[in-house]
Design a protein around this motif. Structure first.
Motif, PDB file in Angstrom:
ATOM      1  N   ARG A  70       0.821  -1.210   0.000  1.00  0.00           N
ATOM      2  CA  ARG A  70       0.000   0.000   0.000  1.00  0.00           C
ATOM      3  C   ARG A  70       0.859   1.265   0.000  1.00  0.00           C
ATOM      4  NH1 ARG A  70      -5.181   0.015   0.839  1.00  0.00           N
ATOM      5  NH2 ARG A  70      -5.118   1.917   2.080  1.00  0.00           N
ATOM      6  N   VAL A  71       1.920   1.315   0.802  1.00  0.00           N
ATOM      7  CA  VAL A  71       2.722   2.538   0.915  1.00  0.00           C
ATOM      8  C   VAL A  71       3.759   2.623  -0.202  1.00  0.00           C
ATOM      9  CG1 VAL A  71       4.334   3.828   2.383  1.00  0.00           C
ATOM     10  CG2 VAL A  71       2.288   2.782   3.388  1.00  0.00           C
ATOM     11  N   ILE A  72       4.681   1.684  -0.290  1.00  0.00           N
ATOM     12  CA  ILE A  72       5.742   1.780  -1.293  1.00  0.00           C
ATOM     13  C   ILE A  72       5.217   1.542  -2.705  1.00  0.00           C
ATOM     14  CG2 ILE A  72       7.829   0.614  -2.183  1.00  0.00           C
ATOM     15  CD1 ILE A  72       8.455   2.638  -0.014  1.00  0.00           C
ATOM     16  N   ASN A  73       4.400   0.538  -2.894  1.00  0.00           N
ATOM     17  CA  ASN A  73       3.921   0.197  -4.240  1.00  0.00           C
ATOM     18  C   ASN A  73       2.647   0.951  -4.637  1.00  0.00           C
ATOM     19  OD1 ASN A  73       5.446  -1.444  -5.923  1.00  0.00           O
ATOM     20  ND2 ASN A  73       3.861  -3.021  -6.004  1.00  0.00           N
ATOM     21  N   ALA A  74       2.063   1.701  -3.704  1.00  0.00           N
ATOM     22  CA  ALA A  74       0.851   2.498  -3.947  1.00  0.00           C
ATOM     23  C   ALA A  74      -0.306   1.660  -4.495  1.00  0.00           C
ATOM     24  CB  ALA A  74       1.157   3.672  -4.873  1.00  0.00           C
ATOM     25  N   GLU A  75      -0.419   0.411  -4.017  1.00  0.00           N
ATOM     26  CA  GLU A  75      -1.524  -0.443  -4.435  1.00  0.00           C
ATOM     27  C   GLU A  75      -2.770  -0.078  -3.639  1.00  0.00           C
ATOM     28  OE1 GLU A  75      -0.641  -4.696  -4.563  1.00  0.00           O
ATOM     29  OE2 GLU A  75       1.495  -4.210  -4.838  1.00  0.00           O
ATOM     30  N   ASP A  76      -3.868   0.074  -4.332  1.00  0.00           N
ATOM     31  CA  ASP A  76      -5.134   0.396  -3.684  1.00  0.00           C
ATOM     32  C   ASP A  76      -5.850  -0.914  -3.351  1.00  0.00           C
ATOM     33  OD1 ASP A  76      -7.349   1.672  -2.682  1.00  0.00           O
ATOM     34  OD2 ASP A  76      -8.183   2.143  -4.662  1.00  0.00           O
ATOM     35  N   ILE A  77      -5.423  -1.527  -2.266  1.00  0.00           N
ATOM     36  CA  ILE A  77      -5.970  -2.819  -1.852  1.00  0.00           C
ATOM     37  C   ILE A  77      -6.423  -2.726  -0.398  1.00  0.00           C
ATOM     38  CG2 ILE A  77      -4.676  -4.239  -3.493  1.00  0.00           C
ATOM     39  CD1 ILE A  77      -2.630  -4.763  -1.259  1.00  0.00           C
ATOM     40  N   PRO A  78      -7.436  -3.504  -0.035  1.00  0.00           N
ATOM     41  CA  PRO A  78      -7.913  -3.483   1.357  1.00  0.00           C
ATOM     42  C   PRO A  78      -6.972  -4.290   2.260  1.00  0.00           C
ATOM     43  CG  PRO A  78      -9.128  -5.117   0.129  1.00  0.00           C
ATOM     44  CD  PRO A  78      -8.219  -4.424  -0.872  1.00  0.00           C
ATOM     45  N   LEU A  79      -7.201  -4.172   3.546  1.00  0.00           N
ATOM     46  CA  LEU A  79      -6.538  -5.073   4.473  1.00  0.00           C
ATOM     47  C   LEU A  79      -7.113  -6.469   4.251  1.00  0.00           C
ATOM     48  CD1 LEU A  79      -6.429  -3.010   7.800  1.00  0.00           C
ATOM     49  CD2 LEU A  79      -4.623  -3.314   6.100  1.00  0.00           C
ATOM     50  N   ILE A  80      -6.460  -7.461   4.767  1.00  0.00           N
ATOM     51  CA  ILE A  80      -6.900  -8.839   4.575  1.00  0.00           C
ATOM     52  C   ILE A  80      -8.098  -9.155   5.456  1.00  0.00           C
ATOM     53  CG2 ILE A  80      -6.214 -11.271   4.696  1.00  0.00           C
ATOM     54  CD1 ILE A  80      -3.252 -10.179   4.448  1.00  0.00           C
TER      55      ILE A  80
END
Length: 168
Positions: A70-80
């Motif tokens: 989420r932070v380094i790769n800027a992926e817009d994904i939810p928590l598990i």
């Protein structure tokens, strides 16, 4: 699953040293959970705390996912384990199996390793919305080492309370 801890370099460069120390602490968590059943891993050994070894594995999967993806790769994904970004939700392992938790954690560790290896340098930054600022991969690597070391201290007590096993 990680079964042996790497030996951190005594004279490695900064990035290699951070990488190996992080893997050392990841392996320590895996070792603390080795040879335990799902029921053992769910055991909450310090009431009223709900903390368990399985909860720690789930929490650290969320931490890996957040900092690297989420932070380094800027992926817009939810928590598990939480739709509302509640990191505490991961600690409730009452309906989770060993296989499910470790599959998630191991997958997130592999994503984290790939992202770190692909980064041009430790100066690469990502945006941490909770803090409202950019953070470097260097800071994240150090934070992750700290996060694992702190929780591995918890894992020491939890494991000893389950079956008396100490050390790692």
């Amino acid at each position: 699953m990680i079964t042996e801890r790497p030996d951190p370099p005594r004279q490695g460069d900064e990035r290699e040293t951070l990488r190996v120390y992080l893997d050392f602490h990841r392996a320590t968590l895996a070792m603390k959970c080795a040879d335990l059943s799902t029921e053992d891993l769910r055991r909450q050994s310090s009431p009223p705390s709900t903390l368990s070894l399985l909860g720690l594995v789930r929490h650290l999967a969320e931490v890996e996912r957040t900092w690297f993806r989420r932070v380094i790769n800027a992926e817009d994904i939810p928590l598990i384990w939480s739709d509302s970004f509640d990191f505490q939700a991961a600690y409730d392992a009452s309906n989770c199996t060993r296989e499910e938790a470790f599959a998630a954690w191991e997958a997130e560790v592999e994503h984290s390793r790939r992202i770190e290896l692909a980064a041009e340098s430790l100066e690469v930054t990502g945006y941490q919305p909770r803090w409202g600022e950019h953070v470097s991969l260097r800071m994240i690597m150090l934070h992750m080492i700290h996060e694992y070391a702190r929780h591995n201290g918890h894992a020491d007590f939890l494991r000893e309370a389950i079956d008396g096993v100490t050390g790692a």
